[in-house]
Scaffold this motif. Structure first.
Motif, PDB file in Angstrom:
ATOM      1  N   PRO A  50     -74.544   5.422  92.771  1.00 55.98           N
ATOM      2  CA  PRO A  50     -74.008   4.780  94.070  1.00 55.98           C
ATOM      3  C   PRO A  50     -72.605   5.145  94.327  1.00 55.98           C
ATOM      4  CG  PRO A  50     -75.281   3.259  92.815  1.00 55.98           C
ATOM      5  CD  PRO A  50     -75.116   4.142  92.026  1.00 55.98           C
ATOM      6  N   GLN A  51     -72.187   5.467  95.463  1.00 56.14           N
ATOM      7  CA  GLN A  51     -70.963   6.043  95.823  1.00 56.14           C
ATOM      8  C   GLN A  51     -69.685   5.172  95.213  1.00 56.14           C
ATOM      9  OE1 GLN A  51     -70.282   6.247  99.997  1.00 56.14           O
ATOM     10  NE2 GLN A  51     -68.173   7.488  99.640  1.00 56.14           N
ATOM     11  N   GLN A  52     -69.911   3.665  94.923  1.00 55.64           N
ATOM     12  CA  GLN A  52     -69.012   2.920  94.531  1.00 55.64           C
ATOM     13  C   GLN A  52     -68.923   2.714  92.981  1.00 55.64           C
ATOM     14  OE1 GLN A  52     -69.446  -0.658  97.065  1.00 55.64           O
ATOM     15  NE2 GLN A  52     -67.571  -0.139  98.026  1.00 55.64           N
ATOM     16  N   VAL A  53     -69.837   3.389  92.421  1.00 57.43           N
ATOM     17  CA  VAL A  53     -69.871   3.189  90.889  1.00 57.43           C
ATOM     18  C   VAL A  53     -69.490   4.685  90.218  1.00 57.43           C
ATOM     19  CG1 VAL A  53     -71.661   2.994  88.952  1.00 57.43           C
ATOM     20  CG2 VAL A  53     -71.736   1.880  90.971  1.00 57.43           C
ATOM     21  N   GLU A  54     -68.558   4.662  89.274  1.00 54.26           N
ATOM     22  CA  GLU A  54     -68.080   5.643  88.485  1.00 54.26           C
ATOM     23  C   GLU A  54     -67.933   5.440  87.186  1.00 54.26           C
ATOM     24  OE1 GLU A  54     -63.962   8.413  88.186  1.00 54.26           O
ATOM     25  OE2 GLU A  54     -63.990   6.665  89.462  1.00 54.26           O
ATOM     26  N   VAL A  55     -68.583   6.262  86.148  1.00 51.90           N
ATOM     27  CA  VAL A  55     -68.690   6.167  84.690  1.00 51.90           C
ATOM     28  C   VAL A  55     -67.295   6.804  84.315  1.00 51.90           C
ATOM     29  CG1 VAL A  55     -69.659   6.708  82.605  1.00 51.90           C
ATOM     30  CG2 VAL A  55     -70.954   6.201  84.812  1.00 51.90           C
ATOM     31  N   ARG A  56     -66.293   6.304  83.833  1.00 48.81           N
ATOM     32  CA  ARG A  56     -65.108   6.362  83.215  1.00 48.81           C
ATOM     33  C   ARG A  56     -65.391   6.938  81.743  1.00 48.81           C
ATOM     34  NH1 ARG A  56     -61.900   2.839  82.348  1.00 48.81           N
ATOM     35  NH2 ARG A  56     -63.130   1.142  83.106  1.00 48.81           N
ATOM     36  N   GLN A  57     -66.054   6.344  81.057  1.00 51.36           N
ATOM     37  CA  GLN A  57     -65.939   6.480  79.397  1.00 51.36           C
ATOM     38  C   GLN A  57     -67.194   6.109  79.018  1.00 51.36           C
ATOM     39  OE1 GLN A  57     -62.902   4.563  77.202  1.00 51.36           O
ATOM     40  NE2 GLN A  57     -63.350   5.939  75.242  1.00 51.36           N
ATOM     41  N   VAL A  58     -67.831   6.764  77.939  1.00 52.35           N
ATOM     42  CA  VAL A  58     -68.924   6.278  77.257  1.00 52.35           C
ATOM     43  C   VAL A  58     -68.754   6.538  75.845  1.00 52.35           C
ATOM     44  CG1 VAL A  58     -71.589   6.865  76.873  1.00 52.35           C
ATOM     45  CG2 VAL A  58     -70.668   7.054  79.150  1.00 52.35           C
ATOM     46  N   SER A  59     -68.996   5.557  75.052  1.00 50.66           N
ATOM     47  CA  SER A  59     -68.638   5.540  73.533  1.00 50.66           C
ATOM     48  C   SER A  59     -70.011   5.079  72.841  1.00 50.66           C
ATOM     49  CB  SER A  59     -67.514   4.968  73.152  1.00 50.66           C
ATOM     50  OG  SER A  59     -67.396   3.443  73.551  1.00 50.66           O
ATOM     51  N   GLY A  60     -69.683   5.177  71.362  1.00 50.84           N
ATOM     52  CA  GLY A  60     -70.995   4.694  70.602  1.00 50.84           C
ATOM     53  C   GLY A  60     -71.976   5.569  70.233  1.00 50.84           C
ATOM     54  N   GLY A  65     -74.331   1.525  72.006  1.00 47.47           N
ATOM     55  CA  GLY A  65     -72.931   1.970  72.415  1.00 47.47           C
ATOM     56  C   GLY A  65     -72.401   1.080  73.529  1.00 47.47           C
ATOM     57  N   ALA A  66     -71.492   1.753  74.491  1.00 46.57           N
ATOM     58  CA  ALA A  66     -70.643   1.102  75.442  1.00 46.57           C
ATOM     59  C   ALA A  66     -70.468   2.104  76.606  1.00 46.57           C
ATOM     60  CB  ALA A  66     -69.689   0.223  74.987  1.00 46.57           C
ATOM     61  N   ALA A  67     -70.201   1.673  77.722  1.00 44.24           N
ATOM     62  CA  ALA A  67     -69.841   2.458  78.786  1.00 44.24           C
ATOM     63  C   ALA A  67     -68.655   1.568  79.609  1.00 44.24           C
ATOM     64  CB  ALA A  67     -71.033   2.812  79.692  1.00 44.24           C
ATOM     65  N   GLY A  68     -67.685   2.447  79.980  1.00 51.94           N
ATOM     66  CA  GLY A  68     -66.494   1.699  81.054  1.00 51.94           C
ATOM     67  C   GLY A  68     -66.908   2.405  82.253  1.00 51.94           C
ATOM     68  N   LEU A  69     -67.125   1.625  83.505  1.00 54.48           N
ATOM     69  CA  LEU A  69     -67.387   1.966  84.851  1.00 54.48           C
ATOM     70  C   LEU A  69     -66.031   1.341  85.625  1.00 54.48           C
ATOM     71  CD1 LEU A  69     -71.088   0.684  84.750  1.00 54.48           C
ATOM     72  CD2 LEU A  69     -70.337   2.870  83.883  1.00 54.48           C
ATOM     73  N   THR A  70     -66.129   1.924  86.846  1.00 56.68           N
ATOM     74  CA  THR A  70     -65.573   1.084  87.987  1.00 56.68           C
ATOM     75  C   THR A  70     -66.771   1.138  88.924  1.00 56.68           C
ATOM     76  OG1 THR A  70     -63.648   2.554  87.275  1.00 56.68           O
ATOM     77  CG2 THR A  70     -63.862   1.506  89.531  1.00 56.68           C
ATOM     78  N   ARG A  77     -67.226  -3.366  81.662  1.00 53.34           N
ATOM     79  CA  ARG A  77     -67.852  -2.641  80.509  1.00 53.34           C
ATOM     80  C   ARG A  77     -69.352  -3.056  80.377  1.00 53.34           C
ATOM     81  NH1 ARG A  77     -66.005  -1.185  75.336  1.00 53.34           N
ATOM     82  NH2 ARG A  77     -67.356  -1.841  73.640  1.00 53.34           N
ATOM     83  N   VAL A  78     -70.066  -2.045  79.959  1.00 51.11           N
ATOM     84  CA  VAL A  78     -71.552  -2.405  79.714  1.00 51.11           C
ATOM     85  C   VAL A  78     -71.569  -2.080  78.192  1.00 51.11           C
ATOM     86  CG1 VAL A  78     -73.949  -1.682  80.263  1.00 51.11           C
ATOM     87  CG2 VAL A  78     -72.035  -1.832  82.183  1.00 51.11           C
ATOM     88  N   ASP A  79     -72.076  -3.059  77.420  1.00 52.97           N
ATOM     89  CA  ASP A  79     -72.847  -2.799  76.071  1.00 52.97           C
ATOM     90  C   ASP A  79     -74.257  -2.978  75.831  1.00 52.97           C
ATOM     91  OD1 ASP A  79     -69.983  -3.015  74.355  1.00 52.97           O
ATOM     92  OD2 ASP A  79     -69.781  -4.407  76.046  1.00 52.97           O
ATOM     93  N   TRP A  80     -74.882  -1.953  75.091  1.00 51.80           N
ATOM     94  CA  TRP A  80     -76.162  -1.953  74.980  1.00 51.80           C
ATOM     95  C   TRP A  80     -76.535  -1.690  73.409  1.00 51.80           C
ATOM     96  CZ3 TRP A  80     -73.691   2.513  76.807  1.00 51.80           C
ATOM     97  CH2 TRP A  80     -74.033   3.659  75.991  1.00 51.80           C
ATOM     98  N   GLN A  81     -77.607  -2.427  73.021  1.00 53.91           N
ATOM     99  CA  GLN A  81     -78.463  -1.895  71.721  1.00 53.91           C
ATOM    100  C   GLN A  81     -79.888  -1.811  71.918  1.00 53.91           C
ATOM    101  OE1 GLN A  81     -77.107  -4.704  68.638  1.00 53.91           O
ATOM    102  NE2 GLN A  81     -78.358  -3.494  67.242  1.00 53.91           N
ATOM    103  N   LEU A  82     -80.452  -0.657  71.609  1.00 55.04           N
ATOM    104  CA  LEU A  82     -81.981  -0.479  71.994  1.00 55.04           C
ATOM    105  C   LEU A  82     -82.480  -1.467  70.567  1.00 55.04           C
ATOM    106  CD1 LEU A  82     -81.998   3.396  72.416  1.00 55.04           C
ATOM    107  CD2 LEU A  82     -81.922   1.338  73.928  1.00 55.04           C
ATOM    108  N   GLY A  83     -83.772  -1.653  71.013  1.00 56.98           N
ATOM    109  CA  GLY A  83     -84.502  -2.580  70.075  1.00 56.98           C
ATOM    110  C   GLY A  83     -85.673  -1.526  69.514  1.00 56.98           C
ATOM    111  N   TRP A  84     -86.444  -2.008  68.642  1.00 55.99           N
ATOM    112  CA  TRP A  84     -87.675  -1.239  68.092  1.00 55.99           C
ATOM    113  C   TRP A  84     -88.864  -1.222  69.082  1.00 55.99           C
ATOM    114  CZ3 TRP A  84     -86.785   1.682  64.167  1.00 55.99           C
ATOM    115  CH2 TRP A  84     -86.107   1.459  63.239  1.00 55.99           C
ATOM    116  N   PRO A  85     -89.178   0.014  69.607  1.00 56.83           N
ATOM    117  CA  PRO A  85     -90.287   0.398  70.744  1.00 56.83           C
ATOM    118  C   PRO A  85     -91.500  -0.405  70.201  1.00 56.83           C
ATOM    119  CG  PRO A  85     -89.785   2.339  69.367  1.00 56.83           C
ATOM    120  CD  PRO A  85     -88.803   1.280  68.872  1.00 56.83           C
TER     121      PRO A  85
END
Length: 263
Positions: A50-60, A65-70, A77-85
């Motif tokens: 979307p126009q108002q969403v910008e990804v500034r940084q992705v780490s991990g 991992g984590a992502a810094g958004l505007t 800040r978005v943090d995630w961790q995958l589980g076992w499929p």
């Protein structure tokens, strides 16, 4: 007497199983060790945000991992961790946390093949953090925090097929634009309940423990929104109105598109 024929250990079936096992180990190693930032660089050109969403940084890593958004000018800040499929359900669980400078929502997402995703979440939203955004939209400003007790969303067949949730507010001062001045009133504890309807989703706002809705909104899949405000809301705000109206009477109604081209 002839000796029995010696069976080969690496028969074709075992070779196939060993190959599949090797592919599985390789895929898991990619998820565990591949940098998430490198993956984002490879796919960002094909992802439409979307126009108002910008990804500034992705780490991990891809696994955790984590992502810094505007988002609309606010750092998130978005943090995630995958589980076992799950091979039997063809699904992948993901623990997710979304946080701004003062607010936070935690939950999990289960992504299932071919096109299904389910979200379960809860959290706290500090309303004053988004004061400027609310004012620009012409909305009412409330003091304190909104508690999201539960939120359940299901995306399937390219649309939201289930939307359920409950949010609560402890009550307090509310201010809203009234032409050239600002109206104010103290409200009791309120709650907002989200539910699925045949043509979209419905949001109902009511006093906690009250006997009916103060306002409700229908958001349709075609992008239209219909908002109704009841006399009960006017009474809660302490505003004058005709004595002949009952609390369940609709005193304000508006229907407008949320998306361009909606009808």
């Amino acid at each position: 007497m002839s000796e029995p024929a010696t069976k080969s250990f690496l028969r074709p079936g075992k070779l196939v199983l060993l190959g599949l096992l090797a592919l599985l180990v390789y895929a898991v190693a990619l998820l565990v060790w591949v940098p998430a930032g490198w993956v984002w660089q490879q796919v960002s050109g094909q992802v439409s945000l979307p126009q108002q969403v910008e990804v500034r940084q992705v780490s991990g890593r891809v696994w955790d991992g984590a992502a810094g958004l505007t988002v609309a000018g606010y750092p998130v800040r978005v943090d995630w961790q995958l589980g076992w499929p799950s091979l039997t359900e063809l699904s992948l669980p993901v623990d997710l946390s979304v946080a701004s400078s003062q607010s936070e929502i935690d939950g999990d997402i289960t992504v299932a093949w071919p096109q299904r995703a389910e979200i379960n979440a809860n959290g706290q939203v500090v309303v004053s953090e988004f004061k400027d955004l609310i004012r620009r939209a012409g909305g009412a400003m409330i003091e304190g925090n909104v508690s999201i007790d539960r939120l359940n969303l299901v995306w399937e067949d390219n649309r939201v097929t289930l939307a359920e949730g409950l949010g609560r507010w402890a009550g307090g001062q509310v201010s809203w634009p009234m032409g050239n001045r600002i109206g104010q009133a103290r409200f009791p504890p309120m709650q907002a309940e989200l539910d699925t309807t045949q043509g979209g989703v419905a949001l109902t706002v009511a006093e906690q423990g009250g006997d009916g809705p103060a306002a409700d909104a229908q958001i349709l899949w075609n992008g239209m929104m219909e908002l109704r405000v009841y006399k009960r809301m006017v009474d809660l705000a302490g505003q004058p109105w005709s004595d002949s109206a009952s609390p369940g009477d609709v005193v304000f109604r508006v229907r407008q598109p949320l998306l361009p081209g909606a009808r």
